[in-house]
Motif scaffolding. Structure first.
Motif, mmCIF file in Angstrom:
data_model
loop_
_atom_site.group_PDB
_atom_site.id
_atom_site.type_symbol
_atom_site.label_atom_id
_atom_site.label_comp_id
_atom_site.label_asym_id
_atom_site.label_seq_id
_atom_site.Cartn_x
_atom_site.Cartn_y
_atom_site.Cartn_z
ATOM 1 N N UNK A 164 21.369 -3.624 18.912
ATOM 2 C CA UNK A 164 21.261 -4.403 17.679
ATOM 3 C C UNK A 164 19.806 -4.821 17.496
ATOM 4 N N UNK A 165 19.279 -4.629 16.307
ATOM 5 C CA UNK A 165 17.907 -4.976 15.993
ATOM 6 C C UNK A 165 17.871 -6.093 14.963
ATOM 7 N N UNK A 166 16.827 -6.885 15.033
ATOM 8 C CA UNK A 166 16.546 -7.921 14.042
ATOM 9 C C UNK A 166 15.413 -7.400 13.169
ATOM 10 N N UNK A 167 15.381 -7.859 11.919
ATOM 11 C CA UNK A 167 14.336 -7.404 11.008
ATOM 12 C C UNK A 167 13.870 -8.538 10.108
ATOM 13 N N UNK A 168 12.562 -8.609 9.956
ATOM 14 C CA UNK A 168 11.945 -9.444 8.935
ATOM 15 C C UNK A 168 11.351 -8.478 7.933
ATOM 16 N N UNK A 169 11.646 -8.685 6.681
ATOM 17 C CA UNK A 169 11.065 -7.871 5.618
ATOM 18 C C UNK A 169 10.502 -8.799 4.563
ATOM 19 N N UNK A 170 9.440 -8.394 3.926
ATOM 20 C CA UNK A 170 8.866 -9.221 2.868
ATOM 21 C C UNK A 170 7.695 -8.526 2.210
ATOM 22 N N UNK A 171 7.215 -9.134 1.141
ATOM 23 C CA UNK A 171 6.123 -8.578 0.364
ATOM 24 C C UNK A 171 4.799 -9.194 0.792
ATOM 25 N N UNK A 172 3.819 -8.325 1.012
ATOM 26 C CA UNK A 172 2.460 -8.774 1.298
ATOM 27 C C UNK A 172 1.807 -9.177 -0.022
ATOM 28 N N UNK A 173 0.799 -10.048 0.024
ATOM 29 C CA UNK A 173 0.122 -10.445 -1.218
ATOM 30 C C UNK A 173 -0.553 -9.241 -1.886
ATOM 31 N N UNK A 174 -0.675 -9.322 -3.177
ATOM 32 C CA UNK A 174 -1.356 -8.267 -3.935
ATOM 33 C C UNK A 174 -2.787 -8.142 -3.422
ATOM 34 N N UNK A 175 -3.212 -6.919 -3.146
ATOM 35 C CA UNK A 175 -4.571 -6.673 -2.667
ATOM 36 C C UNK A 175 -4.788 -6.969 -1.197
ATOM 37 N N UNK A 176 -3.720 -7.243 -0.430
ATOM 38 C CA UNK A 176 -3.850 -7.536 1.004
ATOM 39 C C UNK A 176 -4.448 -6.317 1.707
ATOM 40 N N UNK A 177 -5.546 -6.486 2.460
ATOM 41 C CA UNK A 177 -6.187 -5.336 3.114
ATOM 42 C C UNK A 177 -5.260 -4.692 4.155
ATOM 43 N N UNK A 178 -5.091 -3.395 4.061
ATOM 44 C CA UNK A 178 -4.195 -2.667 4.965
ATOM 45 C C UNK A 178 -4.644 -2.822 6.420
ATOM 46 N N UNK A 179 -5.969 -2.966 6.644
ATOM 47 C CA UNK A 179 -6.464 -3.109 8.017
ATOM 48 C C UNK A 179 -6.113 -4.466 8.626
ATOM 49 N N UNK A 180 -5.673 -5.421 7.800
ATOM 50 C CA UNK A 180 -5.260 -6.727 8.315
ATOM 51 C C UNK A 180 -3.797 -6.768 8.733
ATOM 52 N N UNK A 181 -3.117 -5.626 8.641
ATOM 53 C CA UNK A 181 -1.710 -5.539 9.040
ATOM 54 C C UNK A 181 -1.566 -4.407 10.049
#
Length: 186
Positions: free
Chosen positions: A122-139
Motif C-alpha cells: 500500500x502506498x501513500x500519495x500527496x498530489x498538488x499543483x506547483x505555483x505558476x512559473x515554479x522552476x523545475x530545478x527547484x523540484x
C-alpha cells in the motif's frame, strides 16, 4: 466529420471484423486511461468538491461510460450526482520540503492512500499543483528525501525517502505526485 465518423468510414472501406474489434478495444483502453488520468489528478467522488474537482470527476466518469456505450444511461445519473455535490471550501495551501531544495508550496493538494499494488503493498500519495512559473530545478525527480510536508489537518510522516514526479498538463502550472510505501519500506 468527427473522428468517430472517420473511423467508421475507414472500417467500412476495408477493415475486417477483427480489425474493427481491435480498434474498438483500443478505443476503450484509451478512454479508460484518460479516465484514470482525470481520477488521478482529482479525488474520489465523495464529500464536498470544488468546481475544478467536480469537472475532473465528471470528465473521468464520462470517459469511463463512453468506453462502454451500453452504459450511456449511467452518464446522466453520474452527471446528476456530481452536480448535486456542494462546492468545497478552498483548502489552505500546503508546503513540502525536500533535502537540498527550497520549500515547495502546493495548492489544490490531496493526501491519499492508494489501492494495494500487485504485490499487496500500500502506498501513500500527496498530489498538488506547483505555483505558476515554479522552476523545475527547484523540484526533485525520482527518489528524494522528503524532510516534511505541512498539509492543513493532516499528519504526514517526516524524513523519509519518496518517489517524486511532476507533469505539465498544457497550462503554465505543473502537477506533482509524491509517493511512499505506507509501511515505510524503501
Amino acid at each position: 466529420m468527427s473522428a468517430a465518423e472517420h473511423l467508421t468510414q475507414a472500417i467500412d472501406v476495408g477493415c475486417t471484423r477483427d480489425d474493427h474489434d481491435h480498434i474498438a478495444m483500443h478505443r476503450a483502453e484509451v478512454l479508460a486511461e484518460a479516465a484514470d488520468f482525470l481520477t488521478e489528478i482529482g479525488t474520489p467522488i465523495t464529500g464536498e468538491r470544488s468546481e475544478h474537482e467536480r469537472g475532473l470527476m465528471y470528465g473521468a466518469e464520462r470517459l469511463r461510460l463512453l468506453a462502454d456505450p451500453s452504459k450511456a444511461a449511467r452518464m446522466t445519473e453520474a452527471t446528476d450526482a456530481l452536480n448535486a455535490l456542494p462546492p468545497k471550501h478552498d483548502v489552505p495551501a500546503g508546503e513540502v520540503r525536500f533535502t537540498g531544495h527550497p520549500a515547495t508550496p502546493l495548492s489544490g493538494w490531496h493526501y491519499t492512500e492508494l489501492a494495494p499494488d500487485y504485490y499487496g503493498h500500500v502506498f501513500m500519495q500527496i498530489g498538488g499543483w506547483l505555483p505558476e512559473g515554479w522552476p523545475i530545478e527547484d523540484t526533485p525527480a525520482g527518489t528524494a528525501r522528503m524532510d516534511y510536508a505541512h498539509l492543513h489537518g493532516r499528519a504526514v510522516p517526516r524524513g523519509m525517502n519518496v518517489q517524486v514526479s511532476t507533469k505539465g498538463y498544457g497550462g503554465p502550472r505543473r502537477f506533482i505526485k509524491i509517493q511512499w510505501r505506507k509501511d515505510g519500506a524503501a
